[in-house]
Every structure is written in C-alpha cells, then in structure tokens.
Design an enzyme around this catalytic site. Sequence first.
Site, PDB file in Angstrom:
ATOM      1  N   VAL A   1      34.462  40.080 -40.042  1.00 23.61           N
ATOM      2  CA  VAL A   1      35.797  40.026 -40.667  1.00 23.61           C
ATOM      3  C   VAL A   1      36.852  40.046 -39.558  1.00 23.61           C
ATOM      4  CG1 VAL A   1      37.365  41.128 -42.299  1.00 23.61           C
ATOM      5  CG2 VAL A   1      34.894  41.214 -42.684  1.00 23.61           C
TER       6      VAL A   1
ATOM      7  N   ASP B   1      12.297  47.194 -45.242  1.00 25.18           N
ATOM      8  CA  ASP B   1      11.007  46.911 -44.619  1.00 25.18           C
ATOM      9  C   ASP B   1      10.009  47.905 -45.206  1.00 25.18           C
ATOM     10  OD1 ASP B   1       8.739  46.867 -43.042  1.00 25.18           O
ATOM     11  OD2 ASP B   1       9.777  47.069 -41.134  1.00 25.18           O
TER      12      ASP B   1
ATOM     13  N   GLY C   1      36.692  39.350 -36.508  1.00 28.88           N
ATOM     14  CA  GLY C   1      36.233  39.761 -35.190  1.00 28.88           C
ATOM     15  C   GLY C   1      35.942  41.243 -35.071  1.00 28.88           C
TER      16      GLY C   1
ATOM     17  N   HIS D   1      29.433  44.364 -40.314  1.00 23.96           N
ATOM     18  CA  HIS D   1      30.485  44.147 -41.309  1.00 23.96           C
ATOM     19  C   HIS D   1      31.878  44.164 -40.682  1.00 23.96           C
ATOM     20  CE1 HIS D   1      28.344  44.655 -45.386  1.00 23.96           C
ATOM     21  NE2 HIS D   1      27.451  44.317 -44.469  1.00 23.96           N
ATOM     22  N   ASP D   2      32.000  44.789 -39.536  1.00 24.69           N
ATOM     23  CA  ASP D   2      33.273  44.736 -38.807  1.00 24.69           C
ATOM     24  C   ASP D   2      33.463  43.370 -38.168  1.00 24.69           C
ATOM     25  OD1 ASP D   2      35.672  45.639 -37.518  1.00 24.69           O
ATOM     26  OD2 ASP D   2      34.512  45.925 -35.691  1.00 24.69           O
TER      27      ASP D   2
ATOM     28  N   ARG E   1      24.829  48.281 -39.441  1.00 19.44           N
ATOM     29  CA  ARG E   1      25.496  47.506 -40.497  1.00 19.44           C
ATOM     30  C   ARG E   1      27.021  47.608 -40.387  1.00 19.44           C
ATOM     31  NH1 ARG E   1      26.063  48.549 -46.454  1.00 19.44           N
ATOM     32  NH2 ARG E   1      26.135  46.507 -47.480  1.00 19.44           N
TER      33      ARG E   1
ATOM     34  N   SER F   1      38.432  46.995 -37.649  1.00 17.46           N
ATOM     35  CA  SER F   1      39.248  46.957 -38.867  1.00 17.46           C
ATOM     36  C   SER F   1      38.511  47.593 -40.044  1.00 17.46           C
ATOM     37  CB  SER F   1      39.641  45.522 -39.211  1.00 17.46           C
ATOM     38  OG  SER F   1      38.497  44.709 -39.431  1.00 17.46           O
TER      39      SER F   1
ATOM     40  N   ASN G   1      31.152  46.306 -49.219  1.00 17.31           N
ATOM     41  CA  ASN G   1      31.282  47.596 -48.532  1.00 17.31           C
ATOM     42  C   ASN G   1      31.388  48.798 -49.466  1.00 17.31           C
ATOM     43  OD1 ASN G   1      31.395  46.034 -46.197  1.00 17.31           O
ATOM     44  ND2 ASN G   1      33.635  46.113 -46.058  1.00 17.31           N
TER      45      ASN G   1
ATOM     46  N   THR H   1       7.426  49.672 -42.273  1.00 20.70           N
ATOM     47  CA  THR H   1       7.893  50.671 -41.294  1.00 20.70           C
ATOM     48  C   THR H   1       9.418  50.762 -41.385  1.00 20.70           C
ATOM     49  OG1 THR H   1       7.850  48.914 -39.623  1.00 20.70           O
ATOM     50  CG2 THR H   1       5.975  50.417 -39.663  1.00 20.70           C
TER      51      THR H   1
ATOM     52  N   ASP I   1      11.061  47.180 -35.489  1.00 22.49           N
ATOM     53  CA  ASP I   1       9.969  46.342 -35.013  1.00 22.49           C
ATOM     54  C   ASP I   1      10.074  44.966 -35.671  1.00 22.49           C
ATOM     55  OD1 ASP I   1       9.172  46.795 -37.635  1.00 22.49           O
ATOM     56  OD2 ASP I   1       7.574  48.202 -37.104  1.00 22.49           O
TER      57      ASP I   1
ATOM     58  N   HIS J   1      17.191  43.941 -40.768  1.00 21.33           N
ATOM     59  CA  HIS J   1      16.695  44.524 -42.013  1.00 21.33           C
ATOM     60  C   HIS J   1      15.299  45.116 -41.851  1.00 21.33           C
ATOM     61  CE1 HIS J   1      19.567  42.289 -45.007  1.00 21.33           C
ATOM     62  NE2 HIS J   1      20.189  43.136 -44.192  1.00 21.33           N
ATOM     63  N   THR J   2      14.822  45.217 -40.622  1.00 20.35           N
ATOM     64  CA  THR J   2      13.568  45.909 -40.378  1.00 20.35           C
ATOM     65  C   THR J   2      13.750  47.427 -40.422  1.00 20.35           C
ATOM     66  OG1 THR J   2      11.597  45.921 -38.963  1.00 20.35           O
ATOM     67  CG2 THR J   2      13.737  46.062 -37.847  1.00 20.35           C
TER      68      THR J   2
END
Length: 317
Positions: free
Chosen positions: A69, A237, A71, A65-66, A61, A75, A93, A240, A245, A192-193
């Site tokens: 924003v 998830d 590229g 999130h880098d 994540r 930052s 954040n 699991t 997966d 988000h698994t």
Amino acid sequence: MASLIYSFMLSTLILFGIQMAGAQLSSTFYSTSCPSALSTIKSAVTAAVSSEARMGASLLRLHFHDCFVNGCDASVLLDDTANFTGEKTALPNNNSLRGFEVIDNIKTTLEKNCPGVVSCADILTVAARDSVVALSGKSWTVPLGRRDSTTASLSAANTNIPGPNLDLSGLISSFSNKGFTAREMVALSGGHTIGSARCVVFRNRAHNETNIDASFATSLRSICPTSGGNNNLAALDVTTRDVFDNAYFTNLKSFKGLLHSDQELFKNGSADAIVNTYSANSATFFTDFGNAMVKMGNLSPLTGTNGQIRTNCRKTN
C-alpha cells in the site's frame, strides 16, 4: 553566458547526485547513528516469537501489508485521525493484522537509546526478516534508511493487497502491478509456510472446492462449519506450521493448500513448475524468498527528507 549555463548544469547535477544518494538504502545505515538498532529489534522479535510462534507470521504479514500500500512507509501502523482513515480497518486487515504491540515495544526501546533515529518502516522490515529467522528460516541482508509516511490510505489497502480468493491470473497480475515476476510471487507466497488463517477466508474452499485432499477437507470442516466460527484458526501449512521451511509447496502438490489462492499455485497451470522446484529444493526457495523480500522492501521507500521519523509508530509527530 556559457559559464553561467555550465555552472547551472553543474549545480543541477550535484543536486541530482545528492538526491540520488539520499534515495539509496544501505545495510549499514544505522551503524553510526544507532549501532544497537538491529540487535534491539532481533531481541524483541525473538522474545515475542518464543512466547507465541504465530507472532512470527503476524510480523511478516504486517510488513507485506504495509509495502503493498503506497510502499514500505509504515502507513499500516497509523491509527485513524480527523484528517484520514488509517489502513487497519481495511478489509484485508480488520480483525486480522496483529503484532502492533511488538512494534510499539521495539520503538519505545529505540527511542530511549537513539531518539528520533530509527524509522517505524525500518523496524517493520527488519522484524519481518528476524521473524523468519526465529522460526528456523534463512536470513538475508536488509537495506535500511526508510522514513515514515504522514498519512495512510484505506482505499489503497482495500484494492492493492491480494486477497485469498484470487485465481492464478489475478495473483500474477496483482504482484506484477508491484513489479514482481510470477516466480517472485510464488516465492513470496511461500511465506504461508508459517502462521494461520481464519475460517471465514477458507470456508468456501473447505466445503465447496474439489481440488482438495479429502481428509484435509474433512479436518477443515470440523474447524470451520458452514456457519459460525468465523475466527477459528487453521494452519496455513498443515505439516509444520511454526517452522519456516518448504513444506508449504509440498502440501500444494498434495492438494492441501488452505486458501483458494494457495492451491491456485499448483493446479495444472503456469506456476506448477515453480512449486515443483521449491518443493524439491529448500535452498532455492530460501534464496528466492530472501531476494524477493529485499525487492519488496524497496517498494517506494521514503528517504532523504521525505516523510519523517515517527516518535510513536501509531501517529505522526
């Protein structure tokens, strides 16, 4: 006169070629300047994820999130200064991003072994890949050679990072603004698994939405009451949580997406077919995810003489 023009054009082309060459990322960028770079990052990430599986999702994540924003320039790692407010306190954040200490530890080791060579931006990119692998996901080749920014943007962090309450059209638009197709958006959402989300971002879905499995909603309400418990966690998830997966997509088909934005991917809309594909074929998902991650890592990197190689990822040199 003609020879002067020719010389000027030739020198311009050579300079342009050098600039273009400098702007290219390469998987072997550190093979000579810091041969231990990749193994150092991998060892640290593996240890951190072994200690706490959730850290894998947190490092993935951080990279996301880098890059969204301005590229992939690290930052997001910068603390506030007198000259600018960093991105850590942006709404997506604040009290949410984690893993900064892991990146710090990697940077400290690399500065001992190869001072001033490996950028924080590259550390983030490799750590994201290694986190997926540490949680049983498939690897991909990471192009390297990014440099670090000398500033950050609180406003861009507040506006560019897609939020958990977006509908499908909003998700498609948000990712399209960064050059991603709808299929790539769905593939990246498959991140988000792994990991968890705080009650405050799924409370409304648990209590008020109807396209949710009844027993799943009941379990979420026990974690996240109508008031209080904002920081209580639930797995993104439910099947699991700590394994990379394709179960995330199978959960969506059972209406067990944790976030509103998750379930929007499977809601009688244009993304349903992609979810069906990834749910049925994990290999296709892994391939598409890896390709989309490489593309994300190529978002406006600083290369050549742009930016700097920060000695401390939290502040400029």
